[in-house]
Design an enzyme around this catalytic site. Structure first.
Site, PDB file in Angstrom:
ATOM      1  N   GLU A 171       0.848  -1.194   0.000  1.00 64.68           N
ATOM      2  CA  GLU A 171       0.000   0.000   0.000  1.00 64.68           C
ATOM      3  C   GLU A 171       0.882   1.243   0.000  1.00 64.68           C
ATOM      4  OE1 GLU A 171      -3.317  -2.180   2.907  1.00 64.68           O
ATOM      5  OE2 GLU A 171      -2.294  -0.348   3.555  1.00 64.68           O
ATOM      6  N   LYS A 184       2.385   4.571   1.349  1.00 66.35           N
ATOM      7  CA  LYS A 184       2.558   5.162   2.686  1.00 66.35           C
ATOM      8  C   LYS A 184       2.361   6.670   2.551  1.00 66.35           C
ATOM      9  CE  LYS A 184       5.419   5.368   6.783  1.00 66.35           C
ATOM     10  NZ  LYS A 184       4.843   6.664   7.136  1.00 66.35           N
ATOM     11  N   ARG A 206      -2.803   9.601  10.948  1.00 68.20           N
ATOM     12  CA  ARG A 206      -3.702   8.474  11.212  1.00 68.20           C
ATOM     13  C   ARG A 206      -4.966   8.942  11.917  1.00 68.20           C
ATOM     14  NH1 ARG A 206      -0.980   3.388  11.686  1.00 68.20           N
ATOM     15  NH2 ARG A 206      -2.855   2.314  12.425  1.00 68.20           N
ATOM     16  N   ARG A 264      -4.444   9.513  16.402  1.00 75.39           N
ATOM     17  CA  ARG A 264      -3.632   8.386  16.869  1.00 75.39           C
ATOM     18  C   ARG A 264      -3.281   8.542  18.343  1.00 75.39           C
ATOM     19  NH1 ARG A 264       1.068   7.509  13.100  1.00 75.39           N
ATOM     20  NH2 ARG A 264       1.584   5.931  14.625  1.00 75.39           N
ATOM     21  N   GLU A 276      -5.884   7.180   7.018  1.00 71.48           N
ATOM     22  CA  GLU A 276      -4.962   8.310   7.048  1.00 71.48           C
ATOM     23  C   GLU A 276      -5.639   9.510   6.397  1.00 71.48           C
ATOM     24  OE1 GLU A 276      -0.458   9.038   7.578  1.00 71.48           O
ATOM     25  OE2 GLU A 276      -1.651   7.258   7.945  1.00 71.48           O
ATOM     26  N   PHE A 312      -7.674   2.161   5.082  1.00 70.62           N
ATOM     27  CA  PHE A 312      -6.987   0.926   4.698  1.00 70.62           C
ATOM     28  C   PHE A 312      -7.307  -0.270   5.586  1.00 70.62           C
ATOM     29  CE2 PHE A 312      -3.933   3.786   6.878  1.00 70.62           C
ATOM     30  CZ  PHE A 312      -3.791   3.087   8.067  1.00 70.62           C
ATOM     31  N   ARG A 326       3.947  -2.717  17.617  1.00 70.95           N
ATOM     32  CA  ARG A 326       4.823  -2.377  16.503  1.00 70.95           C
ATOM     33  C   ARG A 326       5.586  -3.638  16.121  1.00 70.95           C
ATOM     34  NH1 ARG A 326       6.635   2.462  14.802  1.00 70.95           N
ATOM     35  NH2 ARG A 326       6.079   3.508  16.759  1.00 70.95           N
ATOM     36  N   LYS A 374       7.205  -0.641   7.061  1.00 65.02           N
ATOM     37  CA  LYS A 374       7.210   0.604   6.283  1.00 65.02           C
ATOM     38  C   LYS A 374       8.550   0.748   5.571  1.00 65.02           C
ATOM     39  CE  LYS A 374       8.274   3.150  10.549  1.00 65.02           C
ATOM     40  NZ  LYS A 374       7.817   4.189  11.488  1.00 65.02           N
TER      41      LYS A 374
END
Length: 548
Positions: free
Chosen positions: A244, A246, A251, A266, A295, A334, A405, A411
């Site tokens: 996807e 970035k 967010r 976020r 986003e 997303f 994470r 990313k």
């Protein structure tokens, strides 16, 4: 539980070096608490007053705390400030000041854990022109009844920085141990409820219900996070992946039930009133009850604009309409976490994506399947040509894991590697930078502690430096010569050329050639780099793995 008992627990924890011993100590306390005390203790021991999803905020800064302590002790604010500068620690300074008062006064009332919590609720509820006066009155009452040791942890709690090393992971493990539960069950419930206090209460009352806990609309959960990684490694490890774009945006989480919707940042702040255009677009795009992850991207003439434009729209309370005309935001969704009463977090990404396409359609971010590195890198090149930051490479069977994470999402960006780090201190500048801060001390998080990894001064223009001084001047907690300690609330994105081991910093690491990139106003301290993830980056660096 008396607040003094809580303070004594904190003192023991602060002096305990081993993680397992700390977990044992907290686990021994939890079963002794009643149902009202349990969730409060769990939050307090992490340095928090309210659940992460709650809109309640204490709104206490250092100056209010100084004024409250000065009033109780019978001195001036400057004396309190000097004591903090001497010790370098708000809690220890307040403890010392209250010890002097203790010799000449009697206590009015014993502090109870729940009484302290109720007073902090009253503080958070204060609004309007007289709110600071009311907050000050509450703080004065609390410190007026506090023993010195209680004052140490009360002061830190008011600033929500306890410094005893009990982060979410340790407290989660303590809850599991206290009530003899599988830690994975506790983690599952925590991801859904976003409140370890409530999880602890449920663990005692009805442990069988933990497995059935689900997310709820209008109770935001932490957003799933990505690690920096490589396209080649992700495809080698997982075969087919989803690629996807970035986006250089911010967010958001969109919650909708019927005709009612809310948008959360976020940092889990309600920003609906700042983003009425996003709210209306998504409200009109689906008839279903949903929780969406996406986003917000600023665009001009159909092309993406930098992050700085986006953040000017978030949390804006005034002149929202005029700012909407200046800066157009579009939602790029997303992921979907919840659909018509059912959580989708445990389902694989491929299933969630299919559901998202079916219920939303418009405003869904493009996604491209890829089975080889060449195809994925072609998408990466296309993303850069379109003006995006890079790409996200996601494992198709990955569940949605709030606040984690991990390497299920990776990313990939060009150029210098970057880290999101907490600003914990600064140093006064010299020459052209005299009268302002010239460099900033950065830290990673590690189970409730913040461990320095270096200073950054490069990459900050004079204009940005003036903005940073305005941002930090009221966040100074302590001073020592040219150095100041800051409230750990602001996040910097920092580039670097290399991570090195170093005995000079408590983290054991240092950044080579750190360079300021930007302030991440959309990120909270909880979303910054951890010591474990920094060590993992260091390991990948030593193994020769790059960023592309």
């Amino acid at each position: 539980m008396q607040f003094l008992e809580f303070a004594q627990v904190c003192e023991h924890l602060e002096g305990t070096p081993g993680r397992l011993d700390m977990i044992e100590q907290v686990a021994a306390v939890l079963p002794r608490l009643d149902d009202e005390e349990l969730p409060v203790f769990v939050r307090f021991v992490m340095g928090r007053v309210f659940p992460d999803w709650s809109t309640k905020k204490l709104g206490v800064g250092p100056n209010l705390l100084y004024d409250a302590v000065a009033y109780v002790v019978g001195t001036k604010r400057e004396t309190v400030r000097e004591a903090i500068n001497t010790t370098g620690d708000v809690g220890l300074a307040v403890e010392g000041l209250l010890a002097r008062k203790e010799q000449t006064s009697f206590f009015i009332q014993e502090l109870d854990l729940l009484d302290v919590y109720r007073e902090l609720e009253r503080m958070a509820a204060a609004e309007g022109q007289r709110s600071q006066r009311e907050k000050l009155r509450v703080a004065q009452g609390l410190f007026g009844n506090a023993r010195p040791l209680e004052g140490r942890y009360l002061a830190r709690l008011l600033l929500e920085e306890l410094r005893i090393g009990m982060g979410e992971g340790n407290v989660r493990d303590a809850v599991a141990k206290a009530f003899e539960l599988d830690v994975r069950l506790v983690e599952h419930a925590h991801q859904a409820l976003n409140d370890l206090g409530e999880v602890a209460l449920l663990a005692r009352r009805d442990p069988d219900a933990l497995s059935g806990v689900t997310i709820e609309p209008f109770r935001p959960v932490k957003m799933m996070l990505a690690q920096a990684g490589t396209i080649a490694a992700q495809i080698e490890d997982h075969g087919e992946v989803a690629v996807e774009y970035k986006y250089d945006g911010s967010r958001f989480q969109f919650h909708k039930v019927g005709d009612v919707c809310r948008i959360y940042s976020r940092r889990l702040e309600d920003v609906t009133e700042s983003l009425p255009d996003i709210a209306n677009l998504l409200l009109e795009a689906t008839d279903h009850d949903v929780i969406l992850d996406g986003e917000a991207v600023a665009v001009r003439d159909g092309k993406p604009m930098p992050f700085q434009y986006v953040i000017r729209r978030f949390r804006r309370k005034h002149e929202v309409d005029s700012m909407m005309e200046k800066i157009e935001l579009v939602p790029m969704v997303f992921d979907i976490l919840y659909l018509d009463g059912e959580t989708l977090m445990d389902r694989p990404l491929a299933e969630r994506r299919k559901a998202l396409d079916e219920v939303l359609g418009a405003h869904v971010a493009p996604q491209f399947p890829a089975t080889d590195a060449a195809a994925a890198e072609a998408i990466y090149a296309e993303a850069l040509d379109l003006g995006h930051e890079g790409v996200m490479v996601k494992v198709l069977d990955s569940p949605y894991t709030p606040g984690v994470r991990g390497r299920l999402w990776v990313k990939v960006k060009p150029g210098v590697e970057t880290l999101d780090l907490v600003v914990v201190g600064a140093e006064w500048g010299e020459g052209r930078r005299a009268g302002t801060f010239g460099s900033f001390l950065l830290a990673v998080q590690d189970q409730g502690r913040l461990l320095p990894v270096g200073k950054v001064a490069t990459g900050i223009t004079d204009e940005v430096l003036a903005e940073l001084y305005a941002l930090f001047k009221d966040r100074v907690i302590a001073r020592s010569g040219k150095e100041v300690t800051l409230e750990p609330e602001v996040v910097f994105e920092v580039g670097y050329s290399e991570i090195q081991t170093s005995p000079n910093y408590e983290s054991g690491y240092a950044l080579r050639f750190p360079r300021f990139v930007r302030v991440r106003e959309d990120k909270s301290v909880d979303e910054t780099e951890t010591l474990d993830s920094l060590a993992e980056r260091y390991g990948r660096q030593r193994n020769g793995q790059g960023s592309l």
